[in-house]
Design a protein around this motif. Sequence first.
Motif, PDB file in Angstrom:
ATOM      1  N   TRP A 208      38.655  41.930  43.196  1.00 14.19           N
ATOM      2  CA  TRP A 208      37.256  42.014  42.791  1.00 14.19           C
ATOM      3  C   TRP A 208      37.125  42.210  41.287  1.00 14.19           C
ATOM      4  O   TRP A 208      37.990  42.802  40.645  1.00 14.19           O
ATOM      5  CB  TRP A 208      36.562  43.174  43.500  1.00 14.19           C
ATOM      6  CG  TRP A 208      36.544  43.056  44.992  1.00 14.19           C
ATOM      7  CD1 TRP A 208      37.514  43.471  45.862  1.00 14.19           C
ATOM      8  CD2 TRP A 208      35.527  42.460  45.792  1.00 14.19           C
ATOM      9  NE1 TRP A 208      37.155  43.183  47.161  1.00 14.19           N
ATOM     10  CE2 TRP A 208      35.936  42.563  47.142  1.00 14.19           C
ATOM     11  CE3 TRP A 208      34.289  41.865  45.494  1.00 14.19           C
ATOM     12  CZ2 TRP A 208      35.158  42.092  48.194  1.00 14.19           C
ATOM     13  CZ3 TRP A 208      33.514  41.392  46.548  1.00 14.19           C
ATOM     14  CH2 TRP A 208      33.954  41.501  47.877  1.00 14.19           C
TER      15      TRP A 208
ATOM     16  N   TYR B  27      29.701  43.503  41.991  1.00 17.57           N
ATOM     17  CA  TYR B  27      31.065  43.032  42.199  1.00 17.57           C
ATOM     18  C   TYR B  27      31.066  41.611  42.743  1.00 17.57           C
ATOM     19  O   TYR B  27      30.151  41.208  43.464  1.00 17.57           O
ATOM     20  CB  TYR B  27      31.803  43.929  43.192  1.00 17.57           C
ATOM     21  CG  TYR B  27      32.137  45.290  42.635  1.00 17.57           C
ATOM     22  CD1 TYR B  27      33.355  45.523  42.001  1.00 17.57           C
ATOM     23  CD2 TYR B  27      31.233  46.343  42.744  1.00 17.57           C
ATOM     24  CE1 TYR B  27      33.661  46.772  41.486  1.00 17.57           C
ATOM     25  CE2 TYR B  27      31.527  47.597  42.230  1.00 17.57           C
ATOM     26  CZ  TYR B  27      32.752  47.802  41.605  1.00 17.57           C
ATOM     27  OH  TYR B  27      33.042  49.037  41.094  1.00 17.57           O
TER      28      TYR B  27
ATOM     29  N   ILE C 206      34.133  38.271  43.919  1.00 20.34           N
ATOM     30  CA  ILE C 206      35.516  37.990  44.265  1.00 20.34           C
ATOM     31  C   ILE C 206      36.173  37.122  43.201  1.00 20.34           C
ATOM     32  O   ILE C 206      35.628  36.095  42.802  1.00 20.34           O
ATOM     33  CB  ILE C 206      35.599  37.286  45.635  1.00 20.34           C
ATOM     34  CG1 ILE C 206      34.909  38.135  46.704  1.00 20.34           C
ATOM     35  CG2 ILE C 206      37.050  37.026  46.025  1.00 20.34           C
ATOM     36  CD1 ILE C 206      34.727  37.414  48.031  1.00 20.34           C
TER      37      ILE C 206
END
Length: 289
Positions: free
Chosen positions: A55, A82, A84
Amino acid sequence: MRIFLPFSVVSIIFAANFMFKRMKNHLFLLLSVLLLCSCGGKKEGGDMEKTDLNWAKVERDTTLLLSSTPGSPKAELHLIIYYIKDKGFEAVNDSLLLDGVFTPDYLWQNDSGSTASKAADTYIRLFAEDYRNDYGAMYRSDMTHAASNNVQLTSKTSAHPSRDHIVNYMAETFYFGGGQHGVEQLWVKNIDTKQHRIIQLIDLFVPGYEDRLAEMIVDQLCRDRNAKSLEVLQGMGFFVNMEPYATHNFIVGRNSITFIYGDSEIAPHEEGIIRVELKNSALKGILRR
């Protein structure tokens, strides 16, 4: 080059005041700008370290003054977002952003292929224009109540492992744009980390599930609120002047599915965020195996 933006605050915010409804698109767009203009951060937020995903974090505090006069109203945003970093999840991050959180046509029609800095300039300009246009006239007509033109938006995201390669991605938001109270929301997207996609209700339930699932949600709400029927539930302010439905805002748990209804979505503001949990065992017959 397609602009890559992570998901933030949400598909639709059910605001309790008129000005919020007018400004919500650009508030969301400003949020996406802040995501674009920041770098990655540490793995934190919920149980991210247990999700087997990498992340990146964006954290921004932004203040926009409505005018240059002393005591000017202001818009304040605090964001912890956040997304990926792993390869193969580009479409997932894109879906997190576009699937009901932003207005896709508005977001992409002028900015597809733009650089991040150009997109950021565009979004900040749009937000500034809307804030000054929508709140500026009210402020100029009554400068003795400047605080009534203040805007606050806080959003923080987190990720939590669930089951069967599923990660629950959550965005908790608070918005205040004047009026009597702010609005809290919880938005959830469920990520299939094996197939690199966002899970939809149709992925979980057999075709034709809609009516039966809505009935089950009403039944559970009746049990939760000690109501004997939908009519009694409606007398308490739930599903007034609308047909009961299963929201697409839900949490896939280990042994249940929890449906999340936002502040003022199906009930009065005083009820806040409403969670309806249905056990997998109770969903047999409409739940896919």
